[in-house]
Design an enzyme around this catalytic site. Structure first.
Site, mmCIF file in Angstrom:
data_model
loop_
_atom_site.group_PDB
_atom_site.id
_atom_site.type_symbol
_atom_site.label_atom_id
_atom_site.label_comp_id
_atom_site.label_asym_id
_atom_site.label_seq_id
_atom_site.Cartn_x
_atom_site.Cartn_y
_atom_site.Cartn_z
ATOM 1 N N ASP A 57 36.801 50.284 46.585
ATOM 2 C CA ASP A 57 36.746 50.670 45.179
ATOM 3 C C ASP A 57 35.629 49.912 44.454
ATOM 4 O O ASP A 57 34.499 49.906 44.939
ATOM 5 C CB ASP A 57 38.132 50.466 44.551
ATOM 6 N N HIS A 68 43.193 57.480 47.034
ATOM 7 C CA HIS A 68 42.384 56.308 46.704
ATOM 8 C C HIS A 68 42.939 55.042 47.341
ATOM 9 O O HIS A 68 42.200 54.097 47.643
ATOM 10 C CB HIS A 68 42.355 56.167 45.181
HETATM 11 O O1 LIG Z 1 37.408 53.514 38.845
HETATM 12 C C1 LIG Z 1 37.607 53.065 39.931
HETATM 13 N N1 LIG Z 1 38.839 52.842 40.451
HETATM 14 C C2 LIG Z 1 40.012 53.215 39.757
HETATM 15 C C3 LIG Z 1 40.606 54.381 40.505
HETATM 16 C C4 LIG Z 1 41.845 54.775 39.792
HETATM 17 C C5 LIG Z 1 42.569 55.796 40.569
HETATM 18 C C6 LIG Z 1 43.916 55.608 40.809
HETATM 19 C C7 LIG Z 1 44.623 56.556 41.508
HETATM 20 C C8 LIG Z 1 44.011 57.718 41.966
HETATM 21 C C9 LIG Z 1 42.665 57.927 41.725
HETATM 22 C C10 LIG Z 1 41.934 56.966 41.005
HETATM 23 N N2 LIG Z 1 36.621 52.730 40.767
HETATM 24 C C11 LIG Z 1 35.243 52.828 40.434
HETATM 25 C C12 LIG Z 1 34.506 52.018 41.474
HETATM 26 C C13 LIG Z 1 33.024 52.037 41.193
HETATM 27 C C14 LIG Z 1 32.541 53.468 41.147
HETATM 28 O O2 LIG Z 1 31.216 53.449 40.703
HETATM 29 C C15 LIG Z 1 30.302 53.120 41.722
HETATM 30 C C16 LIG Z 1 29.340 54.251 41.836
HETATM 31 C C17 LIG Z 1 28.236 54.260 41.018
HETATM 32 F F1 LIG Z 1 28.129 53.300 40.107
HETATM 33 C C18 LIG Z 1 27.262 55.253 41.138
HETATM 34 C C19 LIG Z 1 27.458 56.263 42.067
HETATM 35 C C20 LIG Z 1 28.608 56.292 42.862
HETATM 36 C C21 LIG Z 1 29.558 55.285 42.705
HETATM 37 F F2 LIG Z 1 30.706 55.296 43.382
HETATM 38 C C22 LIG Z 1 33.316 54.298 40.170
HETATM 39 C C23 LIG Z 1 34.788 54.263 40.474
#
Ligand SMILES: O=C(NCCCc1ccccc1)N[C@H]1CC[C@H](OCc2c(F)cccc2F)CC1
Length: 336
Positions: A119, A313
């Site tokens: 993540d 996730h």
């Molecule tokens: O928000 C995040 N995690 C919470 C998930 C919550 C959830 C719970 C249950 C079910 C589904 C979701 N993680 C972030 C981690 C960094 C990510 O950004 C990195 C990045 C860039 F900056 C540019 C391009 C691609 C890329 F991945 C964006 C998600």
């Protein structure tokens, strides 16, 4: 089949603290029982998680004779939680991880570690491989693809409207509402059960990647299907220490990361390609980070192995056996 996992007070891990950049970091240290470790793995958790989020991976890595370092990241658990967003810049965190690795590993294995992230931890280990490649033996990310530094600033709300609609929840998380509403153990418990896939009595989620947290549903969310009640209580107690301001700061670092990384982007592919052996493990049913996001990342790597596991996730817990297998196929040989 059930995969061996750490308990919150597991005798197999030691608890250590280290002052890094003026902040007190807490980390788990697990040494293999049979003598000198083959290598060292440093695992970086995401949001909303803790070092404990790697509980299904640590015993399997010990069984491979690896030494394992697992910090509570800045803002989480028993590590300090500064208020200032700039303290969470990925360039700074990369050097924090380098300092932690150096403290534990010294000159063993050429001072190198295998870096693993899930993540936000995945985003951080990719950037660490760019900023501080000298201490990185190999790097892997579970769920999170690599996006190279950019030389044009695009505000997050524009990114969401144009190319990343599944990131729209991040606009809410970067705002003031979640940390203002989720205060105290009762709300934290509802919040964590929600993020960890709990549902309302009629099967509705309390979070989705378009709207983020649906506050009016939180009090009717049932227990998480992916953690035991005892594990949830451990998370609640750890989050009650600092609340959500620190953890949410990771969603407020887009501009400071852009400013830091402009110099890399302007040097072109030579400086934005990841040269250390790399692996990405995507999760087939991750709504925030679908495998499709990793489709075109190969061009940024000298050597990239791609695996997919059937999970949401929370793949580290749901597909622990499969995640551990991918690691062993790729990195165990390379560090052995
Ligand atoms: O928000 C995040 N995690 C919470 C998930 C919550 C959830 C719970 C249950 C079910 C589904 C979701 N993680 C972030 C981690 C960094 C990510 O950004 C990195 C990045 C860039 F900056 C540019 C391009 C691609 C890329 F991945 C964006 C998600």
């Amino acid at each position: 089949q059930s995969v061996d996992k750490l308990t919150p007070d597991d005798p197999r891990v030691e608890h250590h603290t280290l002052e890094i950049r003026g902040y007190n970091w807490h980390y788990l240290l697990a040494n293999p029982t049979s003598g000198k470790p083959t290598g060292t793995v440093l695992l970086v958790h995401g949001w909303p998680d803790l070092a404990f989020g790697w509980r299904y991976q640590v015993p399997a890595l010990l069984a491979l004779n690896m030494r394992v370092i697992v910090p509570d990241m800045l803002g989480y658990g028993r590590t300090d939680a500064p208020d200032d967003v700039a303290e969470y810049a990925q360039k700074k965190l990369a050097s924090d991880l380098a300092a932690l690795a150096a403290h534990v590993v010294g000159t063993d294995d050429g001072g190198q570690v295998v870096l693993g992230g899930h993540d936000w931890g995945g985003a951080i280990v990719w950037r660490t491989a760019l900023w501080r490649p000298e201490f990185v033996r190999a790097v892997f990310s579970v769920c999170t693809p690599y996006g190279p530094p950019r030389d044009q600033w695009v505000p997050p709300e524009v990114m969401v409207e144009t190319v990343l609609p599944n990131f729209r929840y991040q606009l809410q998380l970067a705002g003031p509402d979640v940390e203002a509403q989720i205060v105290g153990p009762v709300k934290l418990r509802q919040f964590l059960n929600t993020l960890f896939l709990g549902r309302t009595p009629d099967g509705q989620p309390g979070f989705n990647t378009k709207d983020g947290l649906l506050f009016d549903r939180l009090e009717s969310i049932g227990p998480s299907p992916v953690l035991s009640p005892e594990e949830v209580e451990f998370y609640v107690a750890e989050y009650a220490r600092h609340g959500l301001h620190g953890p949410l700061n990771y969603y407020r670092t887009h501009r400071v990361n852009f400013d830091d990384e402009l110099e890399l982007a302007q040097q072109g592919a030579e400086r934005t390609r990841i040269k250390v052996p790399s692996m990405i493990v995507t999760a087939s049913r991750d709504g925030a980070l679908p495998p499709s996001m990793a489709a075109n990342m190969d061009r940024h790597f000298e050597s990239l192995v791609k695996r997919e596991v059937d999970a949401t996730h929370w793949a580290l817990w749901e597909a622990a056996g499969d995640v551990n297998k991918t690691y062993f196929q790729v990195f165990a040989e390379s560090v052995a």
